[in-house]
Scaffold this active site. Structure first.
Site, PDB file in Angstrom:
ATOM      1  N   GLU A  44       0.824  -1.207   0.000  1.00  7.12           N
ATOM      2  CA  GLU A  44       0.000   0.000   0.000  1.00  7.12           C
ATOM      3  C   GLU A  44       0.859   1.258   0.000  1.00  7.12           C
ATOM      4  O   GLU A  44       0.541   2.241  -0.681  1.00  7.12           O
ATOM      5  CB  GLU A  44      -0.941   0.004   1.215  1.00  7.12           C
ATOM      6  N   GLU A 102     -12.348   0.324  -9.763  1.00  5.77           N
ATOM      7  CA  GLU A 102     -11.947  -0.559 -10.859  1.00  5.77           C
ATOM      8  C   GLU A 102     -12.962  -0.600 -12.000  1.00  5.77           C
ATOM      9  O   GLU A 102     -12.579  -0.660 -13.173  1.00  5.77           O
ATOM     10  CB  GLU A 102     -11.691  -1.977 -10.334  1.00  5.77           C
ATOM     11  N   ASP A 133      -4.285  -9.743  -8.810  1.00  9.26           N
ATOM     12  CA  ASP A 133      -4.663  -8.825  -9.883  1.00  9.26           C
ATOM     13  C   ASP A 133      -3.533  -7.952 -10.424  1.00  9.26           C
ATOM     14  O   ASP A 133      -3.170  -8.016 -11.594  1.00  9.26           O
ATOM     15  CB  ASP A 133      -5.837  -7.953  -9.426  1.00  9.26           C
ATOM     16  N   THR A 177      -1.268   1.135 -10.854  1.00  9.27           N
ATOM     17  CA  THR A 177      -2.471   0.491 -10.327  1.00  9.27           C
ATOM     18  C   THR A 177      -3.263   1.428  -9.427  1.00  9.27           C
ATOM     19  O   THR A 177      -4.439   1.203  -9.182  1.00  9.27           O
ATOM     20  CB  THR A 177      -2.101  -0.804  -9.569  1.00  9.27           C
TER      21      THR A 177
END
Length: 932
Positions: free
Chosen positions: A121, A380, A268, A466
């Site tokens: 993170e 997303e 992912d 991302t």
């Protein structure tokens, strides 16, 4: 060849009505207004805290709020939301605010805090945010009008943070520890870290973009070298037959801890970064690896429009029958890959699920029911919508973006920002607004509705990380050490791996009606049916396997079938029967697997046959200044009005009852009459409180927990039971709020004196609440009413089986309640898989024993919060016990002990066959470790 140029190819005509320039401009401006609402409330009420708590209008400071487990690892006392938002400010043409924000970061933010944070993170949000901010600052400075004072200060901070993350990579494998202490590093008593053994694949494989960018910006190759080493190790550990990777890996041994494989939580962004590393760095080895993985994904995982997890050693064997919301990024990645058809199909499925539930539930089943009901405002789906619009030019995706905007404003917008959805079925809120909401959601929505002239720079010159941070593609030409190139073998250099990398979408879709033809069947499947896929079965046995719902413990034929599957019965002293499986005693490998599936079905049947629990209810504040925007999760009562059977709910102003306990005759009955009474938990039975306020003329009651700090975020909701006698005389609704949610109501009453609420089974659309009157606040024009669930297909939820790991053992147990003709408990022991897969042994704890009829009834958690561990069902209680029992103590998931012996390959076979019994719980906890 520049892969990112695909985004410019093949704008298609569509049979749909094109959106006018004026309408797009209106929606783009609305995105900016919504961003301002979220950002300004963070700055006004939360900064310098890491995140905004939008229901209580204050900042979330780690250590001052109840722990949410792993999700708090993103917080490092470094003003997370501000850093994560820097490049969003520039994209939205807020240059002045960006300059002020950069100055704040340089003045106020410290990176040497004595705090343990997630490496993953911190890398994608903070390091990525600093690098994205630096890229924007340099771009503006080069333009000659802004940021002329800037001297790479954000880059210097990024380099400092990079060095603070590097100690996590000090492992024999090169895979990073999942956590690091910003001040002390790892592997020392003062670090409070360095003892972990496992990490998710995405956590270790989502480093390369930020670390390579840092190396190339600064000229120091050490960061890119460590990121490449981690990727090399993951590639080497892929399952060579299936070319898939598992979800969790041991960072020391490289053994797969969880062998399920998909494109959602836990994996992912590993796939995403392989492809984007090729785009950013120009090293075609990354593209080669991605294409090999992608071929396996499309062979085993993709079942258009579904994407279902499989086992890496047995990729034809599905690992679950539900999907998590994090896979919604995948259609966007398929666009970047150039595989548009399956991207359209999967996106359409996600869009239809979104329209049914207003938001994409955190997990949903293959028949499109809610599996986990949370929605933490994930971006997303908006991301994939943007990329599909860029690739096709189809205005259909503009309408999908409008739906996202409408739902955010109608259901998530609150006076102090936007609140995450605690339950998409009821519309209740969670006091949470993650930094990724500002970093990603508004970027993609703004880009969706913006034209080129609306943007301050050409986004085609950048790659999105991302976390949607912007890194310049010019980094591919930046100086870097030649030794960084990963080792490659001759057999990997296969030109076929580069086929169809950049197809022209005009060739794929010569007929403009083709995308619509792909979407129509999917829309019909989601709208009109609840398909139930047939359970997977390998051929082999002469007769169908025994189904758990058909099993009779006194049926000789059933016992013979069990024997063939290696399952035997043990009769317990209390009259129950326990099932035990020894896979080695099965008549064949296929029969052994049938036995595993039978045991799993018995678990699911046990869970379903637990006493039916009422779902949570909603308390919606409808008066000024909330106007229906704040929804609190409430526990139901087993008596009084059933709000699920009321189309309107019960609406009224709240008044504090006197006495507050409600345990004697109400002394302020003249004020309580016609109002909803507020009561404190404790001192007497719930039904007694209800009778007292009903006698005083109240139209409803809300009981507020007296246990300070309790919250529905960290404790399971429970049902308020009666008092052991008939409660038919209670004719008003009674709902329960934990202390945190109740305090929001009490503080509102203190500040505004008159507070009106709506008690209902789920939040109502504001247009419905105000019944045609002018709606206060900022609303979308022409928004439709809330779509009602159709035929039970949409509102049923699959509650995760409430088991938790306990001490290491060679067996797993399960208590089965209310099974006819006698209770049966499956026990699986020494199960070895057919293909000799290995995995740690683990045990499953049974539901807790039924309690006496004197205790208060509490249901299992409706849906496990991402921030907490999933607990077993609370003891069933009796209406006769006083309601003063305290809620179950919160357990911080950070404190879970690792099972012992997980490196013993001889004992790892049990987990291979039992992993799917626990993976629902593990995957949910994992999703918060990999927010993308």
């Amino acid at each position: 060849m520049l892969l990112f140029s695909l985004m410019l190819l093949g704008a298609l005509c569509s049979l749909g009505q094109a959106m006018s320039r004026e309408e797009k401009t209106k929606l783009r401006n609305q995105v900016v207004e919504m961003f301002d609402h979220a950002y300004q409330n963070y700055m006004d009420h939360a900064y310098p805290a890491d995140e905004l708590m939008p229901l209580t209008c204050r900042g979330r400071v780690r250590g001052l709020e109840p722990s949410r487990g792993d999700v708090d690892d993103a917080l490092g006392m470094f003003s997370l939301t501000l850093i994560d938002t820097l490049d969003t400010l520039v994209l939205l043409n807020k240059t002045t605010e960006f300059e002020a924000a950069v100055r704040r970061v340089l003045t106020d933010v410290r990176l040497d805090n004595d705090i343990v944070v997630s490496v993953f993170e911190t890398n994608i949000r903070v390091l990525g945010g600093l690098l994205g901010g630096h890229s924007m600052a340099v771009m503006l400075k080069d333009g000659g009008q802004h940021m002329q004072w800037y001297q790479d200060e954000l880059l210097h901070m990024a380099k400092e943070l990079g060095f603070r993350l590097l100690p996590a990579f000090n492992t024999s494998s090169g895979l990073p520890y999942p956590r690091v202490n910003l001040k002390h590093g790892v592997r020392g008593p003062e670090t409070r870290t360095g003892t972990e053994t496992d990490t998710c694949t995405a956590c270790a494989g989502t480093i390369i973009l930020e670390f390579a960018a840092l190396s190339r910006f600064t000229g120091d190759p050490v960061f890119e070298a460590h990121a490449r080493r981690a990727l090399d190790f993951l590639w080497e550990k892929r399952q060579r037959n299936s070319n898939l990777v598992g979800t969790t890996i041991n960072i020391h041994s490289g053994e797969w801890v969880r062998r399920d494989s998909g494109v959602g939580a836990g994996i992912d962004s590993y796939y995403e970064y392989l492809l984007k590393a090729y785009v950013l760095l120009g090293d075609d080895l990354f593209l080669e690896r991605f294409n090999i993985h992608y071929a396996s994904i499309m062979k085993y995982i993709s079942q258009p429009p579904l994407l279902l997890d499989v086992h890496i050693h047995k990729p034809l064997l599905p690992a679950r029958t539900w999907m998590d919301s994090l896979l919604a990024f995948f259609p966007g990645l398929q666009v970047l890959k150039g595989d548009i058809r399956p991207a359209i199909e999967t996106h359409e499925m996600l869009y239809q699920v979104t329209k049914k539930h207003n938001f994409l539930p955190e997990a949903f089943t293959t028949d499109f029911r809610v599996h986990w009901a949370q929605h933490p405002l994930r971006p997303e789906f908006a991301e994939s919508t943007y990329f599909l619009y860029k690739a096709t030019g189809d205005p259909y995706y503009l309408e999908a973006g409008r739906t996202i905007l409408d739902n955010l404003n109608r259901f998530a917008r609150v006076p102090c920002g936007f609140a995450a959805m605690k339950d998409v079925r009821t519309g209740s809120h969670e006091d949470r607004m993650d930094s990724f909401f500002l970093a990603e959601m508004f970027k993609y929505l703004f880009l969706l509705f913006a034209d080129a002239e609306d943007l301050p720079f050409d986004v085609e010159d950048y790659i999105f990380t991302t976390e949607a941070h912007l890194l310049p593609l010019s980094l591919s030409t930046a100086p870097h050490a030649s030794s960084l190139s990963s080792n490659r073998t001759s057999e990997e250099l296969d030109d076929s791996n580069f086929d169809w990398t950049c197809p022209n979408t005009r060739l794929l879709f010569p007929d403009p009606a083709f995308p619509q033809n792909l979407r129509e069947p999917i829309r019909s499947a989601v709208d009109k049916s609840c398909p139930r896929p047939a359970p997977y079965r390998e051929p082999g046995m002469g007769r169908p396997p025994l189904r758990a719902q058909d099993f009779m413990a006194n049926n000789p034929e059933h016992l013979e079938l069990l024997r063939r599957m290696g399952v035997s019965l043990i009769h317990l002293k209390d009259g129950r029967v326990q099932l035990v499986q020894h896979a080695t005693q099965a008549v064949s490998a296929v029969a052994a697997e049938d036995g595993v599936r039978f045991m799993q079905e018995m678990m699911e049947l046990s869970s379903q046959q637990q006493k039916e629990q009422l779902p949570p209810r909603a308390i919606q504040i409808v008066s000024h200044p909330f106007f229906g925007r704040v929804v609190l999760t409430a526990g139901p009562a087993q008596f009084g009005i059933d709000l699920s059977k009321s189309s309107t709910g019960v609406r009224g102003f709240v008044i504090v009852a006197e006495p507050y306990s409600g345990c004697s005759e109400i002394t302020n009955a003249e004020y309580v009459q016609g109002h909803i009474a507020l009561l404190q938990r404790g001192q007497c039975m719930f039904a007694e409180k209800a009778r007292h306020i009903q006698k005083a003329g109240a139209i409803g009651g809300i009981v507020i927990d007296d246990n300070e700090g309790s919250s529905s975020d960290t404790a399971p909701l429970f049902q308020m039971a009666g008092d052991g006698r008939s409660t038919d005389d209670v004719t008003l609704p009674l709902l329960f709020l934990f202390h945190k949610e109740g305090n929001i109501l009490l503080e509102s009453l203190k500040e505004y004196r008159e507070v009106e609420v709506l008690m209902s089974d789920k939040a109502r659309d504001r247009a419905t609440i105000f019944k045609g009157k002018p709606l206060p606040g900022s609303l979308i024009e022409g928004s439709a009413d809330v779509q009602e669930a159709e035929g039970g297909c949409l509102t049923e939820a699959t509650t995760p089986t409430s088991f938790e790991p306990i001490a290491q053992s060679q067996m797993s147990t399960l208590e089965l309640d209310e099974l006819a003709p006698e209770d049966v408990t499956p026990l699986q022991e020494d199960v070895s898989p057919v293909d000799q897969d290995t995995s740690p042994t683990e045990e499953v704890r049974p539901p807790e024993e039924e309690a006496s009829p004197a205790e208060e009834v509490r249901p299992p958690e409706e849906e496990a919060s991402p921030a907490e561990e999933v607990r077993p069902p609370e003891e069933e209680a009796s209406p006769a016990e006083a309601d003063s029992a305290q809620p179950k103590e919160e357990r911080d998931s950070e404190k879970r002990e690792e099972p012992e012996g997980d490196t013993d390959s001889s004992s790892q076979s049990v987990d291979e066959l039992l992993a799917d019994w626990r993976e629902d719980l593990e995957a949910f906890q994992q999703m918060e470790k990999d927010e993308l």
